[in-house]
Write an enzyme that holds these catalytic residues in place. Structure first.
Site, PDB file in Angstrom:
ATOM      1  N   GLU A 146     -41.696  47.023  32.705  1.00 37.54           N
ATOM      2  CA  GLU A 146     -41.154  45.878  31.967  1.00 37.54           C
ATOM      3  C   GLU A 146     -40.598  46.234  30.588  1.00 37.54           C
ATOM      4  O   GLU A 146     -41.137  45.800  29.556  1.00 37.54           O
ATOM      5  CB  GLU A 146     -42.213  44.786  31.823  1.00 37.54           C
ATOM      6  N   GLU A 332     -45.894  43.577  40.715  1.00 39.74           N
ATOM      7  CA  GLU A 332     -46.891  42.644  40.160  1.00 39.74           C
ATOM      8  C   GLU A 332     -46.544  41.232  40.598  1.00 39.74           C
ATOM      9  O   GLU A 332     -45.389  40.815  40.549  1.00 39.74           O
ATOM     10  CB  GLU A 332     -46.913  42.661  38.624  1.00 39.74           C
TER      11      GLU A 332
END
Length: 425
Positions: A146, A332
């Protein structure tokens, strides 16, 4: 019964800083952040086996293996990850390693951290070390987790380390993170035979508040800054022109060859996905020209994230459509809820329902053509949730923090059954 493809990979994910503990043990240097997984990893791997997990995504603590960020490696740190990998393989669990999950060595931050290109080069050296150390057994690698979150939380809002609020620096940092990815790709290709390599992006689908032209254009602008700015350089070798035009003087400084390095070929797109963002046109928002609109009709998790399973379907189809059918792993997906132990058990029906709905959306996307190869639930264990501390629980396994006792939740048993059957009701 909705079946997943044969060979679909079921796993769970964690991050070093959030579960390892042992922040100053065996020569580890401090990170910009500094569960006792470091000492309990064998028991935790046994739990993974009990849950029927075929894969485990975890991150390396850069400061554990190179305490100063560059220079001498820490043999005890490397030995921990060697032992962890061997334990996973002995249980038939496939390691997916993330090299960077936000815990930059403090020694590098003291030398201006991601604000300098030197840190991107150092990241390449770190990647090469880990490839040489583990690449004989580990073939699945993720460079960054991320970069959007690293940039915005760390350099725009100041809610994550290093706690800065400087939008211009943030865009320069985003470019240096992309350079770090490129250096790592080349380092791993040269050190790991048959390397299966990707990057994990937080994928935030953006929806217009209404069907008006103004709101649809606002959604496009917002998507450009939070999604395409990070995806396009890696997968297309260019920053989106509409975002560069809007940035003006905030645009990062680049050098010849940067985009070629950043676009070094990868094998898969790691997709972190939790919810959606709805926006309306807002001329007062100078950068994006858009403002998020709170959604109140649907339930929300304890993170105050809307439960909207269709966002996952829409994201998977968009990535498939816009990026040439690239292989995708959901690296995720999960939910935080206020879990309680009652008579030695943890019943978490809201999380079970969240997982059931989102896995259904993922399976529907596969049927409709998404090249989705696996799903990693966030998270294996309750953990230290960054700025939220220990107050938010995402785990399939409950952790009693004072005693470190592990208790599989109802959602853990549910997920184990889904993985065993390779299907969802």
């Amino acid at each position: 019964m909705r079946m997943f493809p044969s060979g679909f990979l079921w796993g769970a994910a964690t991050a070093a800083y959030q579960i390892e503990g042992a922040h100053d043990v065996d020569g580890k240097g401090p990170s910009i952040w500094d569960c006792d997984h470091y000492h309990r990893y064998r028991d935790d791997v046994a739990l993974m086996s009990q849950l029927g997990l075929a894969a485990y995504r975890f991150s390396i603590s850069w400061s554990r293996v190179i305490p100063e960020g560059t220079g001498a490696a820490n043999p005890k740190g490397l030995d921990f990850y060697n032992r962890l990998v061997d334990e996973l393989l002995s249980r038939g669990i496939r390691p997916f390693i993330t090299l960077y999950h936000w815990d930059l060595p403090q020694a590098l931050e003291d030398r201006t951290g991601w604000a300098t290109r030197d840190t991107a080069s150092a990241f390449g050296e770190y990647a090469a070390l880990m490839g040489r150390t583990l690449g004989d057994r580990v073939k699945d690698w993720i460079t960054l987790n991320e970069p959007l979150a690293s940039t915005t939380a760390g350099y725009v809002f100041g809610s994550h380390a290093p706690g800065k609020r400087d939008p211009q620096l943030a865009f320069q940092v985003s470019h240096h993170l992309n350079l770090a990815h490129g250096h790592a790709v080349r380092a791993l290709r040269s050190t790991v035979e048959n390397c299966h390599l990707g990057i994990t992006q937080v994928s935030m689908p953006i929806y217009p508040a209404t069907d008006s032209i103004d709101d649809r254009q606002a959604a496009r602008r917002y998507d450009g800054v939070v999604n395409r700015w990070y995806w396009d350089p890696v997968l297309r070798g260019e920053y989106p022109a509409d975002v560069l035009d809007r940035l003006g003087s905030l645009a990062p400084q680049m050098e010849a060859g940067d985009l070629g390095l950043i676009a070094s070929p990868i094998d898969f797109f790691g997709h972190n996905s939790y919810s959606r963002t709805v926006v309306r046109n807002d001329p007062a928002s100078l950068l994006m020209g858009a403002t998020p609109v709170p959604q109140t009709a649907q339930p929300h998790t304890e993170m105050n994230w809307e439960v909207y399973p269709d966002h996952l379907y829409d994201s998977l189809m968009r990535i498939t459509r816009d990026y040439d059918g690239i292989e995708i792993y959901i690296t995720e997906n999960g939910a935080a809820y206020p879990d309680k132990v009652v008579d030695g058990l943890v019943h978490d029906p809201l999380r079970v329902d969240y997982l059931r709905q989102h896995l259904g959306a993922a399976q529907r996307a596969i049927v409709d053509g998404a090249n989705l190869r696996g799903y990693f639930c966030w998270s294996l264990l309750d953990n230290f949730e960054w700025a939220y501390g220990y107050g938010k629980r995402f785990g399939l396994v409950y952790v009693d923090y004072p005693t470190q006792r592990r208790i599989p939740k109802g959602s853990g048993r549910f997920f184990a059954e889904v993985a065993r059957r390779n299907s969802i009701d």
